[in-house]
Scaffold this active site. Structure first.
Site, short mmCIF file in Angstrom:
data_model
loop_
_atom_site.label_atom_id
_atom_site.label_comp_id
_atom_site.label_asym_id
_atom_site.label_seq_id
_atom_site.Cartn_x
_atom_site.Cartn_y
_atom_site.Cartn_z
N LYS A 25 97.29 69.61 -68.88
CA LYS A 25 97.64 68.65 -70.59
C LYS A 25 98.53 70.66 -70.46
O LYS A 25 98.22 71.29 -69.50
CB LYS A 25 95.91 69.43 -71.08
CG LYS A 25 96.82 69.92 -72.12
CD LYS A 25 95.63 69.63 -74.03
CE LYS A 25 95.59 69.62 -74.34
NZ LYS A 25 95.12 69.22 -75.84
N ASP A 79 90.54 71.24 -73.28
CA ASP A 79 90.72 69.97 -72.98
C ASP A 79 90.81 69.69 -71.60
O ASP A 79 89.99 68.83 -70.28
CB ASP A 79 91.59 69.61 -73.53
CG ASP A 79 91.48 69.60 -75.32
OD1 ASP A 79 91.32 69.42 -75.97
OD2 ASP A 79 93.01 69.05 -75.79
N GLY A 95 99.14 65.42 -74.39
CA GLY A 95 99.41 65.88 -75.30
C GLY A 95 99.07 66.65 -76.09
O GLY A 95 97.40 66.52 -75.82
#
Length: 202
Positions: free
Chosen positions: A32, A43, A95
């Site tokens: 990421k 994340d 993203g």
């Protein structure tokens, strides 16, 4: 080579869970580029916990939970677009938010995707509004000549919505990841295996 960008039609729709499932199924490392908001599990941390694959460090870790362009401004960080170059080899890139989220005041994620020319998987929720959001996302990517690998739907099945998005856009349906509860490495792997064909990601 397993090399994809995972983007979405909106924020909070589950693309990190899909990214974890795809990374786990293929064994590809996860990256990421920019993480905004560090108060909760990031994340990258979620993918490491669920997928058990190598997780590459983010290029930017921003404290403020906001769009990257604004989070960077608030945190006093300058995002250098020249540093946002995907490492070589197998890789699942995620993203932030949707495809048109600003990375800086002048560059959107979709602009980065166009520069990278890595096939994009569009994650779309199945709830009300997804037809419009999905078709707009696909149109925005195509306007920038971003290669689109396919659609991954997330949530409860809504056959008509899924079918019409694929029919109008001409983008193939890869499958649908249902809500996984309880969510752990084993249940996520089982859900992905039951709803996707690994050959579609070869």
């Amino acid at each position: 080579m397993t090399r994809f960008v995972v983007t979405g039609t909106d924020t909070g729709i589950g693309k990190t869970i899909f990214s974890a499932a795809l990374a786990q199924a293929t064994g590809a490392p996860y990256w990421k580029p920019i993480q905004s908001g560090l108060e909760e599990e990031s994340d990258s941390e979620a993918v490491a916990r669920l997928a058990g694959v190598p997780v590459l460090p983010e290029a930017y870790r921003l404290v403020t939970p906001a769009s990257p362009h604004r989070a960077a401004e608030i945190d006093g960080v300058n995002i250098d677009l020249e540093t946002l170059v995907p490492p070589p080899g197998d890789l699942i890139i995620e993203g932030a938010g949707g495809a048109l989220v600003p990375v800086t005041r002048t560059t959107l994620y979709a602009d980065l995707f166009a520069r990278w020319q890595i096939p994009v998987i569009v994650c779309a929720r199945t709830a009300l509004g997804t037809i419009n959001h999905s078709l707009l996302t696909i149109e925005a990517l195509r306007t920038r000549n971003v290669p689109i690998h396919g659609l991954a739907f997330l949530g409860d099945g809504v056959e008509d919505s899924e079918a019409i998005i694929a029919a109008i856009s001409g983008v193939r349906r890869l499958g649908r990841l249902p809500i996984v509860d309880p969510l752990d490495s084993a249940t996520l792997a089982a859900a992905f295996e039951a709803n996707f064909q690994i050959a579609d990601f070869a």
